[in-house]
Design a protein around this motif. Structure first.
Motif, PDB file in Angstrom:
ATOM      1  N   ILE A  65       3.415  -5.414  -0.223  1.00 37.51           N
ATOM      2  CA  ILE A  65       2.856  -4.323  -0.808  1.00 37.51           C
ATOM      3  C   ILE A  65       3.755  -4.517  -2.040  1.00 37.51           C
ATOM      4  O   ILE A  65       2.625  -3.701  -3.324  1.00 37.51           O
ATOM      5  CB  ILE A  65       3.557  -3.257   0.207  1.00 37.51           C
ATOM      6  N   ASP A  68       1.528  -6.343  -4.466  1.00 38.86           N
ATOM      7  CA  ASP A  68      -0.330  -5.429  -4.418  1.00 38.86           C
ATOM      8  C   ASP A  68      -0.099  -4.341  -5.719  1.00 38.86           C
ATOM      9  O   ASP A  68      -0.421  -4.332  -6.455  1.00 38.86           O
ATOM     10  CB  ASP A  68      -0.107  -4.857  -3.233  1.00 38.86           C
ATOM     11  N   ILE A 242      -3.465   1.705  -3.306  1.00 37.92           N
ATOM     12  CA  ILE A 242      -2.167   0.797  -2.841  1.00 37.92           C
ATOM     13  C   ILE A 242      -1.603   1.525  -1.752  1.00 37.92           C
ATOM     14  O   ILE A 242      -1.328   0.941  -0.564  1.00 37.92           O
ATOM     15  CB  ILE A 242      -1.274   0.781  -3.931  1.00 37.92           C
ATOM     16  N   THR A 245      -4.383   1.385   1.549  1.00 41.29           N
ATOM     17  CA  THR A 245      -3.674   0.094   1.951  1.00 41.29           C
ATOM     18  C   THR A 245      -2.725  -0.306   2.835  1.00 41.29           C
ATOM     19  O   THR A 245      -2.399  -0.731   3.413  1.00 41.29           O
ATOM     20  CB  THR A 245      -3.774  -0.905   1.026  1.00 41.29           C
ATOM     21  N   GLY A 246      -1.303   0.035   1.720  1.00 45.59           N
ATOM     22  CA  GLY A 246       0.198   0.006   2.309  1.00 45.59           C
ATOM     23  C   GLY A 246       0.006   0.544   3.634  1.00 45.59           C
ATOM     24  O   GLY A 246       0.868   0.017   5.182  1.00 45.59           O
ATOM     25  N   ARG A 249      -1.822  -1.475   6.538  1.00 45.09           N
ATOM     26  CA  ARG A 249      -1.169  -2.480   7.041  1.00 45.09           C
ATOM     27  C   ARG A 249      -0.030  -2.761   7.819  1.00 45.09           C
ATOM     28  O   ARG A 249       0.534  -2.912   8.574  1.00 45.09           O
ATOM     29  CB  ARG A 249      -0.680  -3.117   5.763  1.00 45.09           C
ATOM     30  N   TYR A 250       0.943  -1.302   7.210  1.00 43.89           N
ATOM     31  CA  TYR A 250       2.267  -1.448   8.771  1.00 43.89           C
ATOM     32  C   TYR A 250       1.412  -0.840   9.894  1.00 43.89           C
ATOM     33  O   TYR A 250       2.402  -1.102  10.802  1.00 43.89           O
ATOM     34  CB  TYR A 250       3.005  -0.434   7.601  1.00 43.89           C
TER      35      TYR A 250
END
Length: 421
Positions: A65, A68, A242, A245-246, A249-250
C-alpha cells in the motif's frame, strides 16, 4: 434579459451533461486502477502467502500500500500534468526509453492477462462448475464483446465500477464471518514475525507493478482534465483509488487469515490447487465456494479489461494511429485474443501462473519509475513546462524506488521458481 435567461437555462443542462461526461471516466479511472490491482493474481497470492506466513503477511500488505501510494501519486500527476501517456512522456525525456518501457509493459501485460483469463476460468469453475479452460474462453469472449461495443469507454467504466463494488461487499461479508485475529494482524502489520522478500516483491508486482502502474492514469486522460490547473482533482482521484485498493487488499487478507487461524490447512501442493477457493469454502461451505467464484470471476474480467486496455494504450508509442478510437479498440481485442490462445495452449497450472505473473511485474516496476522520477527531479523546466513538482512526492517516490530495486535484486530467482512450484 429574457434572451439572456433563456441562454442560461439552455446552457445549464449542457453544463450538467458535460460534468457527467467527465465524471464517468474519472470514476472509471479510479475503479480501473483498483480492480486491476485486485485481480485473480492478488487473490491467489493473498491466499497462498497467508497460508504460509499467517498474520506476518500483513506487513507485505502494508508495504504494498505504501509503495502503491508513492508510485501512483507520482505517475498520475506526471501523466496528467503533461497530458501524455507514459511511453510518450518517457520518450520526451530519454529518447527511446518509452519504446523500451512499452515492450516491457506489453510483455508483462500479456503474462498478466494470461493469468487473468486463467483466473476467469477458475472463477467460473467454482461458480458454475465449468471446465477452467471453457470458463477462461467465455471470460475472454465477454471482454472482447465489451471492447467491440460502439461506446466501449462508457461500458468499461460501468462494468468495472459495478463489479468492483460487488467484490468489496462480498469479501467484507466473508471477512466478518471468518472472525480473523484482528489484534495479531494489526501488530504484525508493523512488527512482523518474519519477512520474505520474494513474497513482498510478488504482492507488490501483483498490485502495483507492470501495466497496473499506469492503468488509472491512462484512463484519467480520457476525462480531458489534464494540465497543471487540474492537479488537485488528479490528487483526489489517485488517493481515492489507493484507498479503495488498500481496503480491498486488507479485507481479503483478513478473510483468509480467519480461516487459517482457525486451524484449517489449505492445500498448496497440487498443480490445480485453488487456495482462495478452499478458504472461502471453509467459511461458508458450498455457498462460500460460489461466492468465491463470483468474486474471482469479477476480479478476473475487470483485470482482463484493465491489462488489455492499458497495454494497448502503450502501443501508440510506436504508432499514433493506435492512440484512440476503433484502432485502439481493435488492438485491445487482438491483445485479448493472443492472451487467450496462449492460455489455452500452455500447461502451467493456473494458480502457479497467477503467483508468478505478480512477481514478474514486480521486477518490471522499478524500470519505468526510474524514468518518471528522473523527469520529476531534473526535467521540470522543459518536459513539465516549468511546473514546480512537489519535492515531498519525489522523496517518497525515490524511497519506494530504492525499496523496489532492492526487493527485485533479492527476488529474481525465487520469483521464477514459482512456475515450477
Amino acid at each position: 434579459m429574457t434572451g439572456s435567461n433563456s441562454t442560461q437555462e439552455s446552457g445549464a443542462p449542457a453544463l450538467a451533461t458535460s460534468r457527467r461526461s467527465r465524471r464517468g471516466p474519472i470514476i472509471g479511472a479510479i475503479f480501473l486502477m483498483a480492480t486491476s490491482a485486485i485481480g485473480p493474481g492478488f487473490i491467489t497470492q493473498t491466499a497462498t502467502f497467508t497460508a504460509t506466513l499467517g498474520a506476518a503477511f500483513a506487513f507485505a500488505i502494508l508495504l504494498s500500500i505504501l509503495i502503491d501510494f508513492a508510485v501512483q501519486m507520482n505517475v498520475w500527476r506526471l501523466i496528467t500534468v503533461t497530458g501524455k501517456r507514459a511511453g510518450d512522456l518517457a520518450n520526451s525525456a530519454v529518447p527511446f526509453s518509452g519504446h523500451v518501457l512499452t515492450v516491457l509493459i506489453v510483455v508483462g501485460g500479456l503474462a498478466f492477462n494470461i493469468g487473468n483469463i486463467a483466473g476467469g476460468g477458475l472463477g467460473l469453475n467454482a461458480l458454475l462448475g465449468l471446465d477452467p479452460k471453457v470458463g477462461g474462453l467465455l471470460t475472454a469472449v465477454l471482454a472482447i464483446a465489451i471492447f467491440l461495443f460502439k461506446r466501449a469507454g462508457t461500458v468499461v467504466d460501468r462494468v468495472v465500477v459495478v463489479l468492483g463494488v460487488g467484490m468489496i461487499v462480498m469479501t467484507v461479508v466473508v471477512a466478518v464471518i471468518s472472525a480473523p485475529p484482528v489484534g495479531d494482524a494489526f501488530r504484525q502489520t508493523f512488527v512482523p514475525d518474519t519477512v520474505n522478500f520474494a513474497t513482498i516483491t510478488t504482492i507488490v508486482g501483483g498490485t502495483v507493478g507492470g501495466y497496473i502502474t499506469y492503468a488509472g492514469a491512462h484512463r484519467y486522460l480520457d476525462s480531458g482534465q489534464t494540465g497543471v490547473e487540474h492537479v488537485r482533482d488528479v490528487h483526489r482521484a489517485s488517493v481515492t483509488g489507493i484507498l479503495v485498493t488498500g481496503l480491498m487488499r486488507y479485507v481479503l487478507f483478513l478473510a483468509v487469515l480467519g480461516v487459517v487461524a482457525s486451524g484449517v490447512v489449505l492445500d498448496l501442493s497440487g498443480q490445480a490447487a485453488n487456495p482462495a477457493g478452499q478458504a472461502f469454502g471453509a467459511v461458508l461451505g458450498d455457498a462460500g465456494i460460489r461466492i468465491f467464484g463470483a468474486i474471482f470471476w469479477a476480479a478476473s474480467i475487470t483485470s482482463v479489461i484493465g491489462a488489455a486496455y492499458t497495454s494497448s494504450t502503450f502501443l501508440s508509442t510506436f504508432s499514433r494511429r493506435l492512440a484512440g478510437g476503433w484502432p485502439l479498440q481493435l488492438t485491445t481485442v487482438a491483445f485479448i485474443v493472443v492472451s487467450l490462445i496462449v492460455y489455452l495452449a500452455i500447461g502451467t497450472a493456473p494458480a502457479a501462473l497467477l503467483v508468478f505473473v505478480g512477481g514478474f511485474n514486480g521486477l518490471i516496476l522499478p524500470i519505468g519509475m526510474t524514468v518518471f522520477l528522473y523527469i520529476g527531479w531534473f526535467r521540470q523546466r522543459d518536459v513539465l513546462g516549468g511546473y514546480a513538482y512537489p519535492k515531498w512526492l519525489l522523496v517518497v517516490g525515490t524511497i519506494a524506488l530504492a525499496i523496489s530495486y532492492y526487493m527485485a535484486s533479492r527476488s529474481i530467482g525465487p520469483v521464477f521458481d514459482f512456475l515450477s512450484a
